[in-house]
Write a protein that holds these residues in place. Structure first.
Motif, short mmCIF file in Angstrom:
data_model
loop_
_atom_site.label_atom_id
_atom_site.label_comp_id
_atom_site.label_asym_id
_atom_site.label_seq_id
_atom_site.Cartn_x
_atom_site.Cartn_y
_atom_site.Cartn_z
N ALA A 157 22.72 14.10 -12.21
CA ALA A 157 23.66 14.47 -11.15
C ALA A 157 23.56 15.96 -10.86
N ASP A 158 23.29 16.30 -9.62
CA ASP A 158 23.05 17.67 -9.20
C ASP A 158 24.37 18.39 -8.90
N TYR A 159 24.43 19.67 -9.24
CA TYR A 159 25.56 20.53 -8.91
C TYR A 159 25.26 21.44 -7.72
N ALA A 160 24.24 21.13 -6.96
CA ALA A 160 23.87 22.00 -5.86
C ALA A 160 25.00 22.12 -4.85
N ASP A 161 24.96 23.20 -4.10
CA ASP A 161 25.98 23.45 -3.08
C ASP A 161 26.04 22.26 -2.12
N GLY A 162 27.25 21.73 -1.94
CA GLY A 162 27.44 20.59 -1.05
C GLY A 162 27.45 19.25 -1.74
N SER A 163 26.95 19.17 -2.97
CA SER A 163 27.00 17.91 -3.73
C SER A 163 28.44 17.67 -4.19
N PRO A 164 28.81 16.43 -4.52
CA PRO A 164 30.18 16.18 -4.99
C PRO A 164 30.57 17.02 -6.19
N MET A 165 29.66 17.17 -7.18
CA MET A 165 29.98 18.03 -8.32
C MET A 165 30.04 19.49 -7.89
N GLY A 166 29.13 19.87 -7.00
CA GLY A 166 29.06 21.25 -6.55
C GLY A 166 30.25 21.69 -5.73
N LYS A 167 31.00 20.76 -5.16
CA LYS A 167 32.18 21.11 -4.39
C LYS A 167 33.29 21.65 -5.28
N ILE A 168 33.24 21.30 -6.56
CA ILE A 168 34.25 21.75 -7.51
C ILE A 168 33.70 22.87 -8.40
N VAL A 169 32.50 22.66 -8.94
CA VAL A 169 31.87 23.63 -9.83
C VAL A 169 30.80 24.37 -9.04
N HIS A 170 31.13 25.60 -8.64
CA HIS A 170 30.25 26.34 -7.73
C HIS A 170 29.11 27.05 -8.44
N VAL A 171 29.06 26.94 -9.76
CA VAL A 171 28.02 27.61 -10.54
C VAL A 171 26.63 27.11 -10.15
N GLY A 172 26.54 25.89 -9.61
CA GLY A 172 25.26 25.38 -9.15
C GLY A 172 24.65 26.19 -8.02
N GLN A 173 25.41 27.11 -7.42
CA GLN A 173 24.86 27.99 -6.40
C GLN A 173 24.13 29.19 -7.02
N GLY A 174 24.37 29.44 -8.32
CA GLY A 174 23.75 30.58 -8.96
C GLY A 174 22.81 30.22 -10.09
N ALA A 175 22.64 28.92 -10.34
CA ALA A 175 21.75 28.44 -11.40
C ALA A 175 21.44 26.98 -11.12
N ASP A 176 20.37 26.47 -11.71
CA ASP A 176 20.08 25.05 -11.61
C ASP A 176 20.92 24.33 -12.66
N LEU A 177 21.65 23.29 -12.24
CA LEU A 177 22.61 22.64 -13.12
C LEU A 177 22.66 21.15 -12.82
N PHE A 178 22.50 20.33 -13.89
CA PHE A 178 22.50 18.88 -13.74
C PHE A 178 23.28 18.24 -14.88
N LEU A 179 23.92 17.13 -14.59
CA LEU A 179 24.73 16.39 -15.55
C LEU A 179 24.06 15.05 -15.86
N ASP A 180 24.04 14.68 -17.14
CA ASP A 180 23.42 13.44 -17.58
C ASP A 180 24.31 12.25 -17.22
N ARG A 181 23.82 11.37 -16.37
CA ARG A 181 24.59 10.20 -15.96
C ARG A 181 24.81 9.22 -17.10
N ASP A 182 23.86 9.13 -18.03
CA ASP A 182 23.99 8.15 -19.11
C ASP A 182 25.22 8.41 -19.95
N TRP A 183 25.56 9.67 -20.17
CA TRP A 183 26.74 9.99 -20.96
C TRP A 183 27.99 10.16 -20.09
N ALA A 184 27.83 10.57 -18.86
CA ALA A 184 28.98 10.83 -17.97
C ALA A 184 29.39 9.53 -17.29
N ARG A 185 30.05 8.66 -18.03
CA ARG A 185 30.41 7.35 -17.49
C ARG A 185 31.45 7.47 -16.38
N PHE A 186 32.22 8.55 -16.37
CA PHE A 186 33.23 8.72 -15.33
C PHE A 186 32.62 8.80 -13.94
#
Length: 299
Positions: A157-186
């Protein structure tokens, strides 16, 4: 939180250094004898929601403490902030901040310094730093974490600007950031074990500076979402106290962040975050005690 998250797509690596700006401090006249004072800027990209990300404030404070320790005694230039104990007294807004530094102890092996992050004449974040020398050889013992890929898989799951995660956690605009779907059941509206895994990589300019890369590792040790999200608890989880360790300077490439807990209670939970570099070495760790987020009304 929506489940329609974007897949991992390789993007060209930016050549700028956005995290370096967090660490670029200017010395100003101190307000008290024997203290150092620095001013800096924390941009909006280092926010979660409307407030500044906690790990970023610890990293900025570490830069201020390092600057003042070296100004106090240049012979201590090889020392690094190996431990930080942080209390959050308030929630700063993005923008200009000041750091007031006091050195508490100068020693051959260990030095101590206190830093207060100030905004609007209010001390909002207080951190006690322990300085020492980083590990620079292979560890005598270290468990392997071979079950976590060294790089994010295609479905992360990408945190890039405009992604659902990126709308809350803006750090994805200053670094590459991804969340593991296998563990993130939510992410799929399901329940799971209170544990999460992420991949994080600084931009090229930040990675090229060993000191900034070390501060980036300190920041990344506070990057995981609250693990109770997998139990149906969403919302702001105020940190009661956080301790962060820097073990060594990271090798270039992706950092792996593994977040776990010992107990999720009715009022509080603990969260440990372990940061590995591209070689699998431990570069940073954190442990924090936080308040349970507001229970999800859908649960």
């Amino acid at each position: 939180m929506t489940t329609e998250l974007t897949a991992h797509v390789e993007r060209p690596t930016a050549t700028d250094a956005p995290f370096s700006r967090v660490c670029a401090l200017t010395e100003v006249d101190p307000t008290a004898p024997g203290t150092g004072r620095y001013t800096g800027v924390i941009d909006e990209i280092w926010t979660i929601g409307k407030k500044v990300h906690g790990g970023t404030m610890v990293a900025g404070s570490a830069a201020a403490a390092t600057n003042w320790l070296r100004a106090t005694d240049p012979a201590l230039a090889e020392m690094a902030p190996i431990a930080a104990s942080t209390d959050f007294l308030g929630a700063p807004e993005p923008g200009a901040v000041d750091y007031e530094v006091s050195v508490r102890k100068i020693g051959r092996q260990i030095c101590l310094a206190d830093v207060t992050l100030i905004q609007g004449d209010r001390g909002l974040v207080r951190t006690a730093f322990t300085f020492g020398r980083l590990d620079d050889v292979a560890p005598v013992y270290a468990p392997e974490h071979g079950d976590m890929p060294a790089e994010p898989p295609a479905d992360a799951a990408d945190y890039a600007d405009g992604s659902p995660m990126g709308k809350i956690v803006h750090v994805g605009q200053g670094a590459d950031l991804f969340l593991d779907r296998d563990w993130a059941r939510f992410l799929e509206g399901q329940r799971g074990e209170p544990r999460l895994r992420l991949w994080m990589r600084p931009r090229a300019g930040d990675q090229a500076d060993p000191e900034v890369a070390a501060y980036f590792a300190i920041m990344s040790a506070d990057m995981s979402p609250p693990v109770p999200m997998n139990l149906g608890h969403f919302g702001w989880a105020p940190t009661v106290q956080m301790t962060t360790y820097l073990r060594r300077r990271p090798a270039p490439g992706w950092l792996r962040v593994i977040a776990t807990t010992h107990e999720v209670g009715e009022r509080m939970f603990d969260e440990d975050q372990l940061v590995l570099d591209s070689t699998g070495a431990v570069v940073a760790q954190s442990r924090q005690l936080a308040l349970i987020p507001v229970r999800d009304p859908r649960a």
